[in-house]
Design a protein around this motif. Structure first.
Motif, short mmCIF file in Angstrom:
data_model
loop_
_atom_site.label_atom_id
_atom_site.label_comp_id
_atom_site.label_asym_id
_atom_site.label_seq_id
_atom_site.Cartn_x
_atom_site.Cartn_y
_atom_site.Cartn_z
N PRO A 68 0.76 -1.15 -0.04
CA PRO A 68 -0.06 -0.19 -0.08
C PRO A 68 0.76 1.21 0.05
N VAL A 69 0.47 2.38 -0.78
CA VAL A 69 0.99 3.65 -0.73
C VAL A 69 0.53 4.30 0.53
N THR A 70 1.20 4.48 1.49
CA THR A 70 0.87 5.10 2.74
C THR A 70 1.36 6.60 3.29
N GLU A 71 2.35 6.90 2.24
CA GLU A 71 3.44 7.96 2.69
C GLU A 71 2.72 9.22 2.96
N VAL A 72 1.52 9.68 2.16
CA VAL A 72 0.69 10.56 2.26
C VAL A 72 0.25 10.89 3.61
N ALA A 73 -0.33 9.77 4.05
CA ALA A 73 -1.24 9.62 5.05
C ALA A 73 -0.05 9.32 6.47
N LEU A 74 0.89 8.83 6.55
CA LEU A 74 1.98 9.02 7.29
C LEU A 74 2.56 10.47 7.50
N MET A 75 2.91 11.21 6.38
CA MET A 75 3.22 12.66 6.66
C MET A 75 2.16 13.44 7.25
N SER A 76 0.89 13.09 7.03
CA SER A 76 -0.32 13.98 7.61
C SER A 76 -0.55 13.56 8.66
N GLY A 77 0.11 12.64 9.55
CA GLY A 77 -0.31 12.26 10.81
C GLY A 77 -1.65 11.41 11.09
N LEU A 78 -1.95 10.80 9.78
CA LEU A 78 -3.12 9.81 10.06
C LEU A 78 -2.68 8.27 10.66
N GLU A 79 -3.50 7.55 11.17
CA GLU A 79 -3.04 6.37 11.83
C GLU A 79 -2.94 5.52 10.68
N VAL A 80 -1.72 4.71 10.49
CA VAL A 80 -1.41 3.75 9.53
C VAL A 80 -0.78 2.48 10.26
N GLU A 81 -1.24 1.30 9.73
CA GLU A 81 -0.45 0.04 10.24
C GLU A 81 -0.01 -0.42 8.90
N ARG A 82 -0.55 -1.45 8.48
CA ARG A 82 -0.32 -2.00 7.31
C ARG A 82 -0.58 -1.22 6.06
#
Length: 845
Positions: free
Chosen positions: A274-288
Motif C-alpha cells: 500500500p502507498v501510505t506515505e501521504v497519510a503518514l506525513m499527514s499524521g493519520l493512523e497507519v498500520e499495514r
C-alpha cells in the motif's frame, strides 16, 4: 462547519447551484488524492448521486494519464489489447463532468488542521472532505546491483504496475530475448506468458513453495507449475533473487543458492505494498495500510481512504470487487444518500486466466478447523485441481484450477449461502446440481430461447404439455435449436424441466443421417464391409425398405467422399445446389463466387482479372470477405461456367461443408512483431487441404505472434507462432453465433509438424464427428485429453490410418472448375434460375 448528509447544517438545497449570487461557489470542496481505479470510481459514484451539485471536485493523479483499467495491463503487454482500449475515464471525461483533474501532480502531504493539500509542484488546494485513494506500488525485494542511483533501476529492470511500465516492457521485448520474472503470483505469471508471446525465453523465480501461494494450496500450485512449464516457461521455486548482474544494464540474476540465470530483461512482480506515505506525513493512523472504520473514515473525521491503501478491520484488499463496494458506501456517506451506510468487508471470489490456465478461487483454500469438511479432486495429468471447504453446511471456500465449469454454482453458494447437496462430490463433478434447472425454472415464459427461429420458452413448454416429450420431437415441432444450434443445450434443459424429467429417448438422436438407422461408426463399418460407393447404393442396402431420404443425401455424400476418396461414385442429385454449381446461392436466386486467395495473398494480375470479370458480368457487388478473399455477389446461374473460365482461378469453397480458407497475418516478413512466417505456412496449409470434405465447414488461421491479428484462437484450427521456430496449434475455436477460444492441442517445432498434426486432427474429426457438427462442439464432446492421447500418443494405434486417410483425400482432389467442372452434368444444370426474392442491385464502384 457541521455536515449532515453532505450539506452544511441549516442550508437548503436551493443554495447548491453551481453559481452563488455573490459569484462564490457555495459547494463543498471534495479532493480525491489518487486517480486510479478506486479514486475515479468514488468520483463516478458521487456524481451518480447528484454530487456535482454538492461538491466542487478536484482529483490529483501522480500519473499524467486519465483513469485506466490496471487489471488489463497484462493484456496490453500480451498484445491482446491496445492501451487506448483500457481507458476508463479520459481527460475529456473529467472536463465534461466539471471535475478538475491535476494529472501528473503528486501530493506530498495533507494539513488536516488547515484542511490544505500540499502538492509536489508547490501548489495548495483547500478541502472540506478528502479521500485518499493512493493504491499500491510494486514491492521490490532487496537485491545487490538493482539500482544505479537512488530510486533509479538498472536499465532493463522493470516494475509492472503502470501503463508506463507496460510501454517500456513492450519496447524492451522487441529487442531482447531472455527474461526473468521475479514473482510467481498472478501478475508475474501473466507477465511471463505475455513476454513469451513476444518471442522471449522466460524464467520465473518465486520465493514461495508453490505458484500463486496466496490463492492456491500446495497441490494446486504444483499442478499450475506443470501447466506453466508445459508452455515452455521455466519455474524456480523456494528461492530468491539476491543479485542483479550488470553493470551497464541487466545481464542476468544470481539466486540465493548461487545459480546464475542469464537475462537481458528483468521484471519485478513480487507483490504489492500500500502507498501510505501521504497519510503518514499527514499524521493519520497507519498500520499495514491506512486504518479506516466501517464508513471508510480515517481517524480524522473529514478524511477517508478507499482501495488498496485502506486497511479495514485488519484486512487489505487487492481485488477490484471490494473497491467497488467501498466506493458505493463512501459515495452514500459523502452525498447523504444514506448517511448510515457501512462497509463490513468483502467475501472475495475471483475467476481469471493465469498464463492460459483457468483459475477460480473464493474464501479459504484449506480447512481451518477440525470440523471443516474438505473435498479435493486432483487430476495432475489433465492440469485440474478442484477443492471445496465446508463449515456448518455452508461453503466457505473453493479452488478451481484448469476446470471452472462449476464456478457459477459455487459462487452462488459462497455469496448467498445456497443449500449444498448432501453428496458433497456433486459440488465438483455433477454438472447439473440442480443449478441449471433452477435457472430454467426462473426463466420467464416469454423469454426467447431460439433467436434464429423466434421460439420462446413458453412455446417449448406448451409443446411438451401437448404430449411431445422427446428433444428431437420438440425441436422438430418448434424449430428451436434448428438454426445455428447454439441454443440446443438450453432447449434440452427446458424440455427436461417441462417434462419433469420424464423425457422420451429419441431413437434417431444417435443416427448419422435421419434416413438410415445407424450411428456413424456402424454406418461407416457397413459401408466399408459392403463396398458401398454411391449414395443410392447406401440407401438400397441400409435404409428401411431401401427408401431414399432427401435430407440424408448431403451427409452421405460427404461421408462417402471421406471414406473412398477418388473411388467415390458421384451422383449429382445427392448434392445440394451449392455443391452442384460450386457457388453459394443467395436470397434472390443469384450466386456468389469466391475465388481462392491462399492465405489472403493476391497479385495485381489477379485483382485486374477479378475487376474485368466483375465488369463483364455486371456483378452487383464486390466485397472483401472476413476470410481475406474477394466475393462477387449477384452472379446469374447461367453465367457461372463462363465466369469461372474467365477468372482462371481455383474455387475458394465458400459454399461447401469442407475446408474453406486459412486467414493469415503479415507475419515475420514485414511485421516488426512477427516471430515467424505465418503467411507462408497459411498458404502451405491451404494448398494441402483445399476442398477437403468434412462434416461441417472448417476455417483456419495462422498468426505470426500471439497478438493474434488474424484471430487464430477462434478458428476450427488456429496456429500461433511463439518464437524460436515453435508453433502452438489450437483446435475447436469459434467466433460466430457460438464464441469459443480454441483448446491448445500441442506446441510443435516446425511448419512441417504443424501440417502433419493438422491433417491428423482433421481426419479424426472427419471420421468421428456427426453430420453438421462443428469442431467447437466436437472437441468438447470427445474431450481434449482423449484427442491428445489419440493424436499425440497414438493411444488407439490409428495415427498411420489417419495420415493415410487424409492423403487419400488429398490425392483425390480435383479443382471443381477444372476441365471436368466446365462440362454441365445435365443439359439444364446452368439454365436460368428463377428469382426467389427481388433485391436492390448495388452498383460496382
Amino acid at each position: 462547519m457541521t455536515v449532515l448528509g453532505g450539506r452544511p447544517e441549516g442550508m437548503t438545497s436551493l443554495h447548491f447551484g453551481l453559481d452563488d449570487v455573490d459569484g462564490v461557489d457555495p459547494r463543498q470542496r471534495l479532493v480525491v488524492v489518487g486517480n486510479g481505479m478506486a479514486g475515479a470510481r468514488v468520483v463516478e459514484e458521487v456524481l451518480e448521486r447528484g454530487g456535482g451539485e454538492l461538491f466542487a471536485i478536484t482529483v490529483f493523479g501522480e500519473e499524467p494519464h486519465g483513469n485506466y483499467n490496471r487489471i488489463m495491463l497484462s493484456h496490453v503487454l500480451a498484445g491482446e489489447e491496445h492501451e487506448d482500449d483500457i481507458v476508463l475515464n479520459s481527460h475529456d471525461w473529467y472536463a465534461d463532468n466539471g471535475v478538475t483533474l491535476r494529472a501528473g501532480v503528486r501530493v506530498d502531504r495533507i494539513d488536516t488542521h488547515a484542511k490544505l493539500v500540499h502538492a509536489a509542484d508547490g501548489t495548495t488546494v483547500p478541502y472540506d472532505q478528502l479521500v485518499i485513494a493512493t493504491g499500491s506500488r510494486s514491492f521490490v525485494p532487496p537485491m545487490t546491483g538493482l539500482h544505479v542511483a537512488e530510486d533509479q533501476l538498472l536499465p532493463g529492470v522493470f516494475g509492472f504496475r503502470t501503463i508506463d511500465d507496460t510501454r517500456a516492457m513492450l519496447a524492451a521485448a522487441a529487442t531482447h530475448r531472455q527474461a526473468v520474472v521475479v514473482g510467481g503470483g498472478l501478475l508475474g505469471l501473466e507477465a511471463a506468458r505475455a513476454l513469451q508471446g513476444h518471442g522471449l525465453h522466460v524464467e520465473v523465480v518465486h520465493a514461495g513453495t508453490h505458484l500463486m501461494n496466496q490463492q492456491l494450496d500446495l497441490d494446486g500450485g504444483a499442478i499450475l507449475r506443470r501447466s506453466v512449464e508445459s508452455l515452455g516457461i521455466a519455474v524456480h521455486l523456494a528461492t530468491r533473487t539476491t543479485e542483479v548482474v550488470g553493470p551497464d544494464r541487466v545481464r542476468g540474476v544470481v539466486l540465493a543458492d548461487g545459480r546464475t540465470i542469464d537475462a537481458d530483461l528483468l521484471v519485478i512482480a513480487a507483490g504489492i505494498r500500500p502507498v501510505t506515505e501521504v497519510a503518514l506525513m499527514s499524521g493519520l493512523e497507519v498500520e499495514r495500510g491506512i486504518v479506516v472504520d466501517d464508513q471508510l473514515r480515517t481517524d480524522d473525521p473529514d478524511v477517508y481512504a478507499v482501495g488498496e491503501c485502506a486497511q479495514h478491520r485488519g484486512e487489505l484488499y487487492g481485488l477490484v470487487a471490494p473497491v467497488w463496494e467501498q466506493a458505493r458506501v463512501l459515495a452514500d456517506v459523502l452525498t447523504g444518500t444514506d448517511p448510515t451506510a457501512e462497509y463490513h468487508g468483502s467475501r472475495t471470489a475471483t475467476k481469471l486466466k493465469v498464463a492460459g490456465v483457468d483459475v477460480a478461487t473464493m474464501g479459504v483454500n484449506r480447512p481451518e478447523r477440525d470440523t471443516d469438511e474438505f473435498l479435493v479432486i486432483s487430476e495432475p495429468r489433465r492440469g485440474v485441481h478442484l477443492s471445496v471447504v465446508i463449515r456448518d453446511d455452508q461453503l466457505i471456500g473453493a479452488t478451481l484450477l484448469g476446470d471452472t465449469r462449476k464456478v457459477a454454482f459455487l459462487t452462488q453458494a459462497f455469496d448467498r449461502g445456497t443449500p449444498l447437496p448432501e453428496e458433497r462430490i456433486r459440488l465438483l463433478v455433477d454438472l447439473s446440481d440442480g443449478a441449471e434447472e433452477v435457472g430454467v425454472a426462473e426463466l420467464p415464459g416469454e423469454s426467447q430461447v431460439c433467436n434464429c427461429n423466434g421460439v420462446s420458452k413458453q412455446a417449448i413448454c406448451d409443446t411438451v404439455a401437448g404430449g411431445c416429450t422427446s428433444l428431437g420431437g420438440v425441436m422438430d415441432a418448434t424449430r428451436a435449436g434448428k438454426g445455428c444450434g447454439s441454443c440446443k443445450s438450453l432447449v434440452k434443459q427446458i424440455v427436461e424441466w417441462a417434462a419433469d424429467g420424464d423425457v422420451l429417448e429419441d431413437p434417431t438422436a444417435s443416427w448419422y443421417v435421419p434416413g438410415i438407422p445407424l450411428a456413424k461408426p456402424e454406418l461407416t463399418a457397413a459401408i466399408r464391409q459392403q463396398q458401398l460407393r454411391s449414395v443410392s447404393a447406401v440407401f438400397a442396402a441400409l435404409a428401411p425398405g431401401g427408401q431414399e431420404d432427401a435430407k440424408s443425401k448431403m451427409g452421405m455424400t460427404s461421408l462417402l467422399r471421406t471414406i473412398w476418396g477418388s473411388e467415390y461414385e458421384q451422383e449429382n442429385d445427392a448434392k445440394f445446389i451449392n455443391d452442384r454449381v460450386h457457388a453459394n446461392i443467395q436470397r434472390d436466386g443469384t450466386f456468389s463466387v469466391v475465388p481462392q486467395m491462399k492465405g489472403g495473398v493476391t497479385t495485381p494480375a489477379q485483382l485486374r482479372r477479378i475487376a474485368e470479370v466483375a465488369e463483364k458480368y455486371e456483378v452487383p457487388m464486390v466485397k472483401v470477405t472476413g476470410g481475406q478473399r474477394i466475393d462477387l455477389l449477384g452472379v446469374r446461374k447461367e453465367d457461372l461456367p463462363a465466369m469461372w473460365d474467365d477468372l482462371g482461378m481455383a474455387s475458394g469453397y465458400a459454399y461447401g461443408k469442407s475446408f474453406r480458407t486459412v486467414k493469415t497475418c503479415v507475419g515475420s516478413e514485414f511485421c516488426r512483431f512477427g516471430l515467424d512466417d505465418s503467411t507462408r505456412l497459411g498458404i502451405d496449409l491451404e494448398e494441402r487441404f483445399q476442398g477437403i470434405e468434412s462434416p461441417a465447414k472448417i476455417k483456419m488461421a495462422v498468426v505470426g505472434c500471439p497478438r493474434n491479428c488474424a484471430e487464430a484462437y477462434v478458428k476450427d484450427v488456429g496456429v500461433v507462432a511463439v518464437g524460436g521456430g515453435r508453433w502452438e496449434l489450437y483446435i475447436g475455436g469459434a467466433a460466430g453465433a457460438t464464441v469459443r477460444k480454441g483448446d491448445l492441442l500441442a506446441t510443435v517445432d516446425s511448419p512441417a509438424a504443424v501440417i502433419e498434426l493438422t491433417g491428423r486432427f482433421l481426419q479424426y474429426y472427419r471420421e468421428n464427428a456427426n453430420w453438421l457438427e462443428r469442431t467447437y462442439d466436437f472437441v468438447p464432446r470427445v474431450g481434449l485429453e482423449k484427442i491428445k492421447q489419440v493424436l499425440l500418443e497414438d493411444s488407439e494405434g490409428i495415427v498411420l490410418h489417419l495420415d493415410e486417410g487424409m492423403q487419400r483425400s488429398i490425392d483425390a482432389y480435383t479443382d471443381p472448375w477444372g476441365q471436368d467442372g466446365k462440362t454441365p452434368a445435365t443439359p439444364g444444370q446452368f439454365r436460368t434460375a428463377l428469382p426467389l426474392v427481388d433485391l436492390p442491385k448495388v452498383p460496382v464502384r
